[in-house]
Motif scaffolding. Structure first.
Motif: not given
Lengths: 110, 117
Positions: A36, A48, A51, B103
């Motif tokens: 990620s 984020l 990923y 994640r």
């Protein structure tokens, strides 16, 4: 857990493309396609951006892309904008339910 | 709106204990893995601990193993980190993060832990 290696800094001009590398061992980045990438502006929480190596979550700009070759994952930002100036971190699954981060890369937009 | 709100940080003496909490809202907490990640002042992100969605599996970084314990209460949509035998090097902003597996899709704003005499 072994850390992932990133360049300390990269820079580029508006409109250009840059790539940030993230090198790990064959047992980490090389084995799992679970890298990620996070963007962090000063004083803010990480966000984020990529990923599973190359997947982009909703809310992340399509100017961001990820790839992997062997033990190295890469984040590419195309069409650089001033707002992209931030710290970027890679993170990989390292087995046995653990994660490991890279040391971070400071992106400067000239 | 997804929210993760950490609390419980503060100043503690070396060898002391602290319990951090992370209150979640705006998403199905019980479906997500949860992580604690810390960042020492001026330094990079460091993964600390993770717990799977039903609390049946946990992992910790070697640097905190045996001293820190991650847990969760899905009925209260709250994540915890019990920190014992604190050291100066544990000084950091502690973030909680929620994700589908490994994640971190959602992050809190962090809580500062300072270990000093």
């Amino acid at each position: 857990q072994s850390a992932l290696t990133q360049p300390a800094s990269v820079s580029g001009s508006p409109g250009q493309s840059i790539t940030i590398s993230c090198t790990g061992t064959s047992s980490v980045v090389g084995t799992y396609n679970l890298v990620s990438w996070y963007q962090q502006h000063p004083g803010k929480a990480p966000k984020l951006m990529i990923y599973e190596g190359s997947q982009r979550p909703s809310g992340a700009s399509n100017r961001f892309s990820g790839s992997k070759s062997g033990n190295t994952a890469s984040l590419t930002i195309s069409g650089l904008q001033a707002e992209d100036e931030a710290d970027y971190y890679c993170c990989s699954y390292a087995g046995s339910g653990t994660l490991v981060f890279g040391g971070g890369t400071k992106l400067t937009v000239l | 709106e997804v929210q993760l709100v950490e609390s419980g940080g503060g100043l503690v003496q070396p060898g002391g204990s602290l319990r951090l909490s992370c209150a979640a809202s705006g998403f199905t907490f019980s479906s997500y893995w949860m992580h604690w990640v810390r960042q020492a002042p001026g330094k990079g992100l460091v993964w600390v601990s993770r717990i799977n969605s039903d609390g049946s599996g946990t992992s910790h970084a070697d640097s905190v193993k045996g001293r820190f314990t991650i847990s969760r209460d899905n009925a209260k949509s709250t994540l915890y980190l019990q920190m014992n035998s604190l050291r100066a090097e544990d000084t950091a902003v502690y973030y909680c993060a929620a994700g589908s597996g490994t994640r971190g899709d959602y992050w809190g704003q962090g809580t500062l832990v300072t270990v000093s005499s």
